[in-house]
Scaffold this motif. Structure first.
Motif: not given
Length: 268
Positions: A148-155, A249-260
């Motif tokens: 999971l990465t940022d931003p993840t948000f309701f709109s 919006t739920i966003s994902f990264t492959c970079d563990s350093e960008r994980a939340i």
């Protein structure tokens, strides 16, 4: 007026529905080659490289009761505070919440913080994991490689006149260019196009010279749409002309350093 008329007619012709609101879709999938920029970026994460890029829609991933829990929460919060323009957001990870023409920390607004309970976050985390697993399965990657990465948000999108650049949600963009950490993007729709609002369709731009029809996703309550975040998937959201459009919006990264981290109740 004549020019506008013919322009609109051309755009109506050059659209194809990927997912209509009146359909119940177990899964619909499109695969195609990744953009060169996405290929270059994703090679840095071998377990996260898709077999092919693309997009999918499913109406069977999330339960109706799960959607209802989150829709009730966000409606309550946005009734307390919202944007003066047409786009209100709530980021539960950072606390960023639209307030008139700026942002406040939701966890420092007592009336808002009091509404966010453990069961809301549990449902949110459950949904996040369902979508994460679906992305891994459909793109042929390891689920352990997704974070999971940022931003993840309701709109909440409406037809109010935009007051700031943050309210102008209808511009064409590429998620990877807007948010560097993104590798896979997903949306969960909390209510339904045409029933709850007009406008607000999600539109993939398939060809910059307009020779290929755009691909349309009509939002539907409980529908998940997910796609690779690179230049192979430029898109925009139509302006809402009536009603209120809710989504996450739920966003994902492959970079563990960008994980939340998964959501937990934040204490002041």
């Amino acid at each position: 007026m004549i020019v506008v008329y013919f322009y609109s007619q051309q755009h109506k012709i050059k659209e194809t529905k990927f997912a209509a609101a009146n359909e119940k879709l177990p899964l619909r999938l499109q695969k195609f080659e990744c953009s060169e920029s996405y290929k270059t970026e994703i090679r840095r994460y071998p377990n996260c490289v898709p077999q092919k890029c693309g997009r999918f829609v499913s109406d069977h991933l999330v339960e109706e009761n799960e959607v209802n829990v989150l829709l009730s929460l966000v409606r309550t919060i946005f009734a307390i505070t919202s944007s003066s323009g047409g786009a209100t957001i709530l980021n539960l990870n950072t606390g960023a919440l639209s307030y008139k023409e700026q942002f406040v920390n939701a966890y420092r607004v007592p009336r808002v913080a009091a509404e966010i309970r453990e069961h809301h976050l549990a449902v949110y985390n459950t949904i996040k994991n369902k979508i994460k697993h679906a992305i891994a399965e459909q793109f042929g990657i390891s689920k352990e490689s997704l974070y999971l990465t940022d931003p993840t948000f309701f709109s909440l999108l409406t037809n109010l006149t935009a007051k700031t650049i943050n309210d102008e949600y209808w511009h064409t963009h590429v998620d990877k260019e807007t948010y560097e950490s993104f590798h896979y993007t997903s949306l969960l729709y909390l209510n339904t196009y045409q029933r709850d609002y007009k406008g607000g369709r999600f539109i993939f731009i398939n060809d910059t010279d307009a020779s290929t029809p755009n691909t349309i996703v009509e939002p539907k309550k409980g529908r998940v749409s997910a796609f690779t975040s690179g230049a192979e998937n430029p898109h925009y959201v139509e302006q809402v002309t009536d009603g209120e459009r809710y989504a996450i919006t739920i966003s994902f990264t492959c970079d563990s350093e960008r994980a939340i981290e998964d959501l937990i109740i934040k204490k002041n």
